[in-house]
Design a protein around this motif. Sequence first.
Motif, PDB file in Angstrom:
ATOM      1  N   GLU A 227       7.946   4.500 -27.025  1.00  0.00           N
ATOM      2  CA  GLU A 227       8.762   3.408 -26.492  1.00  0.00           C
ATOM      3  C   GLU A 227       8.088   2.057 -26.748  1.00  0.00           C
ATOM      4  O   GLU A 227       8.763   1.059 -27.036  1.00  0.00           O
ATOM      5  N   GLY A 228       6.729   2.044 -26.651  1.00  0.00           N
ATOM      6  CA  GLY A 228       6.009   0.787 -26.936  1.00  0.00           C
ATOM      7  C   GLY A 228       6.182   0.352 -28.378  1.00  0.00           C
ATOM      8  O   GLY A 228       6.382  -0.828 -28.676  1.00  0.00           O
ATOM      9  N   GLU A 229       6.075   1.346 -29.267  1.00  0.00           N
ATOM     10  CA  GLU A 229       6.271   1.005 -30.679  1.00  0.00           C
ATOM     11  C   GLU A 229       7.692   0.511 -30.925  1.00  0.00           C
ATOM     12  O   GLU A 229       7.906  -0.452 -31.669  1.00  0.00           O
ATOM     13  N   HIS A 230       8.664   1.190 -30.294  1.00  0.00           N
ATOM     14  CA  HIS A 230      10.048   0.756 -30.443  1.00  0.00           C
ATOM     15  C   HIS A 230      10.243  -0.645 -29.874  1.00  0.00           C
ATOM     16  O   HIS A 230      10.928  -1.498 -30.476  1.00  0.00           O
ATOM     17  N   LEU A 231       9.592  -0.888 -28.724  1.00  0.00           N
ATOM     18  CA  LEU A 231       9.678  -2.221 -28.107  1.00  0.00           C
ATOM     19  C   LEU A 231       9.020  -3.279 -28.998  1.00  0.00           C
ATOM     20  O   LEU A 231       9.529  -4.392 -29.137  1.00  0.00           O
ATOM     21  N   SER A 232       7.908  -2.922 -29.622  1.00  0.00           N
ATOM     22  CA  SER A 232       7.248  -3.853 -30.543  1.00  0.00           C
ATOM     23  C   SER A 232       8.146  -4.191 -31.723  1.00  0.00           C
ATOM     24  O   SER A 232       8.226  -5.355 -32.162  1.00  0.00           O
ATOM     25  N   VAL A 233       8.805  -3.130 -32.229  1.00  0.00           N
ATOM     26  CA  VAL A 233       9.732  -3.372 -33.330  1.00  0.00           C
ATOM     27  C   VAL A 233      10.860  -4.290 -32.893  1.00  0.00           C
ATOM     28  O   VAL A 233      11.259  -5.226 -33.601  1.00  0.00           O
ATOM     29  N   LEU A 234      11.394  -4.031 -31.672  1.00  0.00           N
ATOM     30  CA  LEU A 234      12.462  -4.890 -31.162  1.00  0.00           C
ATOM     31  C   LEU A 234      11.985  -6.327 -30.981  1.00  0.00           C
ATOM     32  O   LEU A 234      12.703  -7.290 -31.303  1.00  0.00           O
TER      33      LEU A 234
ATOM     34  N   ALA B 248       9.509  -7.770 -32.589  1.00  0.00           N
ATOM     35  CA  ALA B 248       9.313  -8.362 -33.900  1.00  0.00           C
ATOM     36  C   ALA B 248      10.638  -8.795 -34.493  1.00  0.00           C
ATOM     37  O   ALA B 248      10.770  -9.890 -35.073  1.00  0.00           O
ATOM     38  N   ARG B 249      11.633  -7.911 -34.369  1.00  0.00           N
ATOM     39  CA  ARG B 249      12.955  -8.282 -34.894  1.00  0.00           C
ATOM     40  C   ARG B 249      13.526  -9.473 -34.144  1.00  0.00           C
ATOM     41  O   ARG B 249      14.158 -10.348 -34.741  1.00  0.00           O
ATOM     42  N   SER B 250      13.320  -9.485 -32.826  1.00  0.00           N
ATOM     43  CA  SER B 250      13.809 -10.610 -32.024  1.00  0.00           C
ATOM     44  C   SER B 250      13.143 -11.916 -32.462  1.00  0.00           C
ATOM     45  O   SER B 250      13.789 -12.955 -32.590  1.00  0.00           O
ATOM     46  N   ALA B 251      11.819 -11.859 -32.722  1.00  0.00           N
ATOM     47  CA  ALA B 251      11.105 -13.060 -33.182  1.00  0.00           C
ATOM     48  C   ALA B 251      11.609 -13.484 -34.564  1.00  0.00           C
ATOM     49  O   ALA B 251      11.784 -14.687 -34.834  1.00  0.00           O
ATOM     50  N   GLU B 252      11.845 -12.462 -35.419  1.00  0.00           N
ATOM     51  CA  GLU B 252      12.367 -12.789 -36.743  1.00  0.00           C
ATOM     52  C   GLU B 252      13.746 -13.429 -36.640  1.00  0.00           C
ATOM     53  O   GLU B 252      14.056 -14.393 -37.353  1.00  0.00           O
ATOM     54  N   ILE B 253      14.569 -12.871 -35.763  1.00  0.00           N
ATOM     55  CA  ILE B 253      15.909 -13.434 -35.583  1.00  0.00           C
ATOM     56  C   ILE B 253      15.821 -14.866 -35.062  1.00  0.00           C
ATOM     57  O   ILE B 253      16.513 -15.778 -35.538  1.00  0.00           O
ATOM     58  N   ALA B 254      14.946 -15.084 -34.050  1.00  0.00           N
ATOM     59  CA  ALA B 254      14.791 -16.432 -33.494  1.00  0.00           C
ATOM     60  C   ALA B 254      14.265 -17.404 -34.552  1.00  0.00           C
ATOM     61  O   ALA B 254      14.730 -18.543 -34.666  1.00  0.00           O
ATOM     62  N   GLN B 255      13.277 -16.933 -35.348  1.00  0.00           N
ATOM     63  CA  GLN B 255      12.725 -17.783 -36.405  1.00  0.00           C
ATOM     64  C   GLN B 255      13.778 -18.074 -37.466  1.00  0.00           C
ATOM     65  O   GLN B 255      13.884 -19.201 -37.959  1.00  0.00           O
TER      66      GLN B 255
END
Length: 271
Positions: free
Chosen positions: A31-38, A40-47
């Motif tokens: 779940e932590g890895e999945h959360l990290s991926v989420l 990261a994707r959220s940061a990429e989306i925001a960026q």
Amino acid sequence: MSWATHGEPGSAEKGADLRVSVDLARQLIGEGEHLSVLLARSAEIAQREDLERQAEALSNEVTGREQDLTARLETGEVASGILDRLREVNAEIVAAQLERVAPLLQRIYAQVDPHPSFRAVSFLTRTVRGRGRLWTSLDDIGAHVSVDEPSAVLSSSQLNVLAVSTFLALNLGIETLPLQVVALDDPLQSLDTVNLLGLADLLRRVKSTRQVIVSSHDERLATLLARKLRPVSETESAHLIRLTGWTREGPSVSQEAIRPDVPPLRLVASA
């Protein structure tokens, strides 16, 4: 004799609990890895959204500057057209004024008559890099020869006469001159005797319509001009001003009023 071995009390439960803990840890790691991926994707989306906003702002700025540049270019074309037309109108006005003054220049030049062959003079104009140029052309009418560079056929003395003639023509041709004055700074240098006398006679004619002021370093020339420009009527006056020295307070001068021309004696026969 036989032996029977029994496990410690609660060991099975501990093993089960350990397996549960391991499974839970694995689940939490996943779940932590999945959360990290989420994240990261959220940061990429925001960026990406931020970059898109910046790109849109830059695009709007570029569009605005392109519009401003287009407007400036259009204004520059209009201004350039106005300036070109102003130059054309100015050239037309100058040409018309010079055409009006040209006969006066010819009369003045002919009165001095500095050259035996090149006796016709005219104005020439040209615009070079947005600036007008004015010079004179000489013609030998009998030989059908025209010269655009007077220095090629005239001596320094004759060129001086031509320059003074041009200056006087432009001065006398201005009808609305604020000051009715002709001021010449040592125009008689490099003149031979013939041209000197011709120019002096010309200035004598000019003094009827202009106040003539002439400076010279040569005492003989000053004396000649004083005699040539002496008054011939009660309404005229002439003065010879000599610069005798210079001090901190200013120049030292002496002034002499030129006596008027004495009318010639007339002999009358009596019956």
